[in-house]
Design a protein around this motif. Structure first.
Motif, mmCIF file in Angstrom:
data_model
loop_
_atom_site.group_PDB
_atom_site.id
_atom_site.type_symbol
_atom_site.label_atom_id
_atom_site.label_comp_id
_atom_site.label_asym_id
_atom_site.label_seq_id
_atom_site.Cartn_x
_atom_site.Cartn_y
_atom_site.Cartn_z
ATOM 1 N N PHE A 90 12.146 -51.221 -30.644
ATOM 2 C CA PHE A 90 12.297 -50.513 -29.385
ATOM 3 C C PHE A 90 11.334 -49.450 -29.203
ATOM 4 C CE2 PHE A 90 16.423 -52.028 -31.316
ATOM 5 C CZ PHE A 90 17.072 -52.619 -30.133
ATOM 6 N N HIS A 91 11.158 -49.082 -27.843
ATOM 7 C CA HIS A 91 10.497 -47.948 -27.387
ATOM 8 C C HIS A 91 11.339 -46.889 -26.768
ATOM 9 C CE1 HIS A 91 6.249 -47.137 -27.236
ATOM 10 N NE2 HIS A 91 6.112 -46.766 -25.913
ATOM 11 N N PHE A 92 10.890 -45.672 -26.849
ATOM 12 C CA PHE A 92 11.655 -44.628 -26.391
ATOM 13 C C PHE A 92 13.044 -44.303 -27.018
ATOM 14 C CE2 PHE A 92 10.211 -46.529 -21.948
ATOM 15 C CZ PHE A 92 9.022 -45.948 -22.269
ATOM 16 N N GLY A 93 12.898 -44.613 -28.346
ATOM 17 C CA GLY A 93 14.028 -44.202 -29.169
ATOM 18 C C GLY A 93 14.715 -45.511 -29.785
ATOM 19 N N GLY A 130 -2.686 -47.138 -26.064
ATOM 20 C CA GLY A 130 -2.446 -47.319 -24.706
ATOM 21 C C GLY A 130 -1.041 -47.618 -24.476
ATOM 22 N N GLY A 131 -0.755 -47.613 -23.013
ATOM 23 C CA GLY A 131 0.733 -47.972 -22.570
ATOM 24 C C GLY A 131 1.519 -46.695 -22.523
ATOM 25 N N HIS A 132 2.621 -46.971 -22.474
ATOM 26 C CA HIS A 132 3.749 -46.034 -22.391
ATOM 27 C C HIS A 132 3.743 -45.008 -23.750
ATOM 28 C CE1 HIS A 132 5.229 -47.807 -18.755
ATOM 29 N NE2 HIS A 132 5.419 -46.573 -18.473
ATOM 30 N N ARG A 133 3.934 -43.683 -23.718
ATOM 31 C CA ARG A 133 3.988 -42.988 -24.680
ATOM 32 C C ARG A 133 5.432 -43.243 -25.205
ATOM 33 N NH1 ARG A 133 0.767 -42.289 -27.224
ATOM 34 N NH2 ARG A 133 1.642 -40.462 -28.350
ATOM 35 N N GLY A 134 5.750 -43.301 -26.492
ATOM 36 C CA GLY A 134 7.191 -43.721 -26.993
ATOM 37 C C GLY A 134 7.878 -42.501 -27.170
ATOM 38 N N MET A 135 7.618 -41.464 -26.548
ATOM 39 C CA MET A 135 8.281 -40.098 -26.811
ATOM 40 C C MET A 135 9.793 -39.890 -26.134
ATOM 41 S SD MET A 135 5.707 -38.496 -24.167
ATOM 42 C CE MET A 135 6.138 -36.883 -24.160
ATOM 43 N N PHE A 136 10.655 -39.417 -27.068
ATOM 44 C CA PHE A 136 12.009 -39.256 -26.517
ATOM 45 C C PHE A 136 12.519 -38.179 -26.902
ATOM 46 C CE2 PHE A 136 11.768 -41.500 -30.686
ATOM 47 C CZ PHE A 136 12.844 -41.073 -31.458
ATOM 48 N N LEU A 137 12.188 -37.447 -27.844
ATOM 49 C CA LEU A 137 12.665 -36.021 -28.196
ATOM 50 C C LEU A 137 12.038 -34.895 -27.573
ATOM 51 C CD1 LEU A 137 13.563 -36.479 -32.050
ATOM 52 C CD2 LEU A 137 15.141 -36.794 -29.987
ATOM 53 N N GLU A 197 9.247 -34.029 -23.926
ATOM 54 C CA GLU A 197 8.571 -34.444 -22.571
ATOM 55 C C GLU A 197 7.124 -33.879 -22.629
ATOM 56 O OE1 GLU A 197 11.071 -33.788 -19.468
ATOM 57 O OE2 GLU A 197 12.655 -35.310 -20.206
ATOM 58 N N ASN A 198 6.581 -33.299 -23.734
ATOM 59 C CA ASN A 198 5.441 -32.188 -23.657
ATOM 60 C C ASN A 198 4.231 -33.154 -23.984
ATOM 61 O OD1 ASN A 198 3.428 -30.443 -23.515
ATOM 62 N ND2 ASN A 198 4.743 -28.634 -24.335
ATOM 63 N N ILE A 199 3.631 -33.824 -23.134
ATOM 64 C CA ILE A 199 2.301 -34.564 -23.618
ATOM 65 C C ILE A 199 1.285 -33.908 -24.069
ATOM 66 C CG2 ILE A 199 2.932 -36.747 -21.998
ATOM 67 C CD1 ILE A 199 0.737 -35.637 -19.882
ATOM 68 N N THR A 204 5.937 -38.201 -32.709
ATOM 69 C CA THR A 204 5.902 -36.863 -33.647
ATOM 70 C C THR A 204 6.684 -37.071 -34.868
ATOM 71 O OG1 THR A 204 7.946 -36.002 -32.428
ATOM 72 C CG2 THR A 204 5.969 -35.542 -31.389
ATOM 73 N N VAL A 205 6.499 -36.245 -35.724
ATOM 74 C CA VAL A 205 7.131 -36.141 -37.065
ATOM 75 C C VAL A 205 8.723 -36.101 -36.871
ATOM 76 C CG1 VAL A 205 7.636 -35.179 -39.238
ATOM 77 C CG2 VAL A 205 5.265 -35.459 -38.436
#
Length: 358
Positions: free
Chosen positions: A133-136, A182-189, A191-193, A159-160
């Motif tokens: 999964f991506h984004f959580g 590359g590609g979409h950042r998997g960030m989900f907790l 929004e600060n790139i 992130t940790v």
């Protein structure tokens, strides 16, 4: 021979390499070729219907007897905002005029759907060895069904804090996605790139924070990168950019040229292409409208307004509006069959690890 064999035991592949799922530029052929080389082949399913995903997995199963990873996204769906969409079309109007397109013409909505009950039923039917999964992660009810189907669950952390959350919510392994990826950042907790750590900083801290195997991603495109990931405590690597110029990918010819000519400073993180931060080789619209634009509608709706421009420009042999997702190690990519590339990467990594052990 590999310093940490936990991932190999978990996913039961010959090599601790995960071929990254790259929606829009690959299909079953690249999955098959990577698997034939000993990697975990990953099929991106976010832009596929249930029927198309079933067909692709069946093709893979017919051609190779190896573990399969079905990949999905878990973003929270946001309805299209007509006012925001209109503003976006207005921002793109000069390009429509240049290409002789009518900005008022109807366009199909972007088709990146989050993992849902229908796709979960497909997982239960096909029983892929791995589901990533991506984004959580999906909600716990769906997670339980995926696990009950016998699939290993993997997800990305940038992130940790995200890595700890994934482990606490059932992930069996974690992809530590550095800012180089590359590609979409998997960030989900978050929004600060601007706070996203690089691979070398992220991987050892995630390794220290969780008990499950960690897969390094971002800037890994040759044997040196793989060896470095293991030195940092990773149990495997995920590689995407290095596969883009393989003959089995679906990257169009003008994009292949752009990737071949890219340098270490050619990629940027942008939200212009889809509405969500992603790293790719800078194209015209990313440079002129972004790379970060407050005008871009929420993911995935920014892609809707760009779709006609992308299609028209590609007919002219241009990639001014085409996603060129790639990581900072894009210059290290090679034009060779994916199976051969996989084995070459692994061989170079083992040689480097052997030297380090002396």
């Amino acid at each position: 021979m590999w310093p940490d064999r936990r991932l190999l035991k978990l996913i039961k592949t010959e090599l601790p390499i995960v071929q990254a799922p790259m929606a829009g530029v690959m299909d079953a052929d690249l999955v098959i070729a990577a698997a034939q080389g000993g990697a975990l082949g990953s099929l991106p399913c976010a832009m596929l219907s249930v029927e198309m995903a079933r067909e692709q997995v069946n093709i893979i199963r017919q051609r190779v007897s190896a573990p399969v990873n079905m990949n999905f996204v878990c973003h929270k769906s946001v309805d299209a905002d007509p006012k925001r969409e209109a503003g976006w079309k207005q921002r793109l109007a000069p390009y429509y005029k240049e290409l002789g397109l009518d900005p008022a013409a109807p366009v199909n909505a972007a088709n990146r759907a989050p993992f849902d009950a229908a796709m979960c039923e497909l997982v239960e039917e096909l029983k892929p060895e791995v589901v990533s999964f991506h984004f959580g992660l999906p909600d716990q009810a769906l997670m339980k069904r995926v696990k009950a189907a016998g699939s290993v669950v993997i997800s990305s952390a940038t992130t940790v804090k995200e890595a700890i959350w994934l482990e606490e919510n059932g992930a069996d392994a974690i992809i530590a996605q550095g800012a180089e990826a590359g590609g979409h950042r998997g960030m989900f907790l978050t929004e600060n790139i601007s706070e996203q750590p690089g691979t070398f900083a992220l991987v050892p801290q995630v390794v220290d924070a969780v008990r499950v195997p960690v897969i390094a991603a971002g800037g890994v495109a040759d044997g040196r990168g793989i060896a470095a990931a293991f030195a940092l405590g990773a149990a495997g690597v995920q590689i995407g950019t290095a596969y883009l110029r393989c003959p089995e990918s679906r990257v169009i010819a003008p994009a292949r040229t752009a990737l071949a000519q890219a340098r270490d400073d050619s990629t940027v993180i942008t939200n212009v292409m889809t509405g969500r931060p992603a790293r790719g080789v800078a194209n015209r619209v990313m440079r002129e409208v972004g790379p970060i634009s407050a005008d871009a509608p929420a993911f995935p709706h920014a892609a809707t307004g760009l779709a006609p421009l992308k299609a028209a420009a590609e007919k002219l042999g241009k990639v001014d509006f085409t996603n060129l997702w790639a990581g900072q190690a894009v210059r290290l990519g090679r034009e060779m069959p994916a199976a051969d590339l996989t084995r070459a990467l692994a061989g170079a990594a083992l040689a480097r690890l052997s030297q380090m052990a002396r």
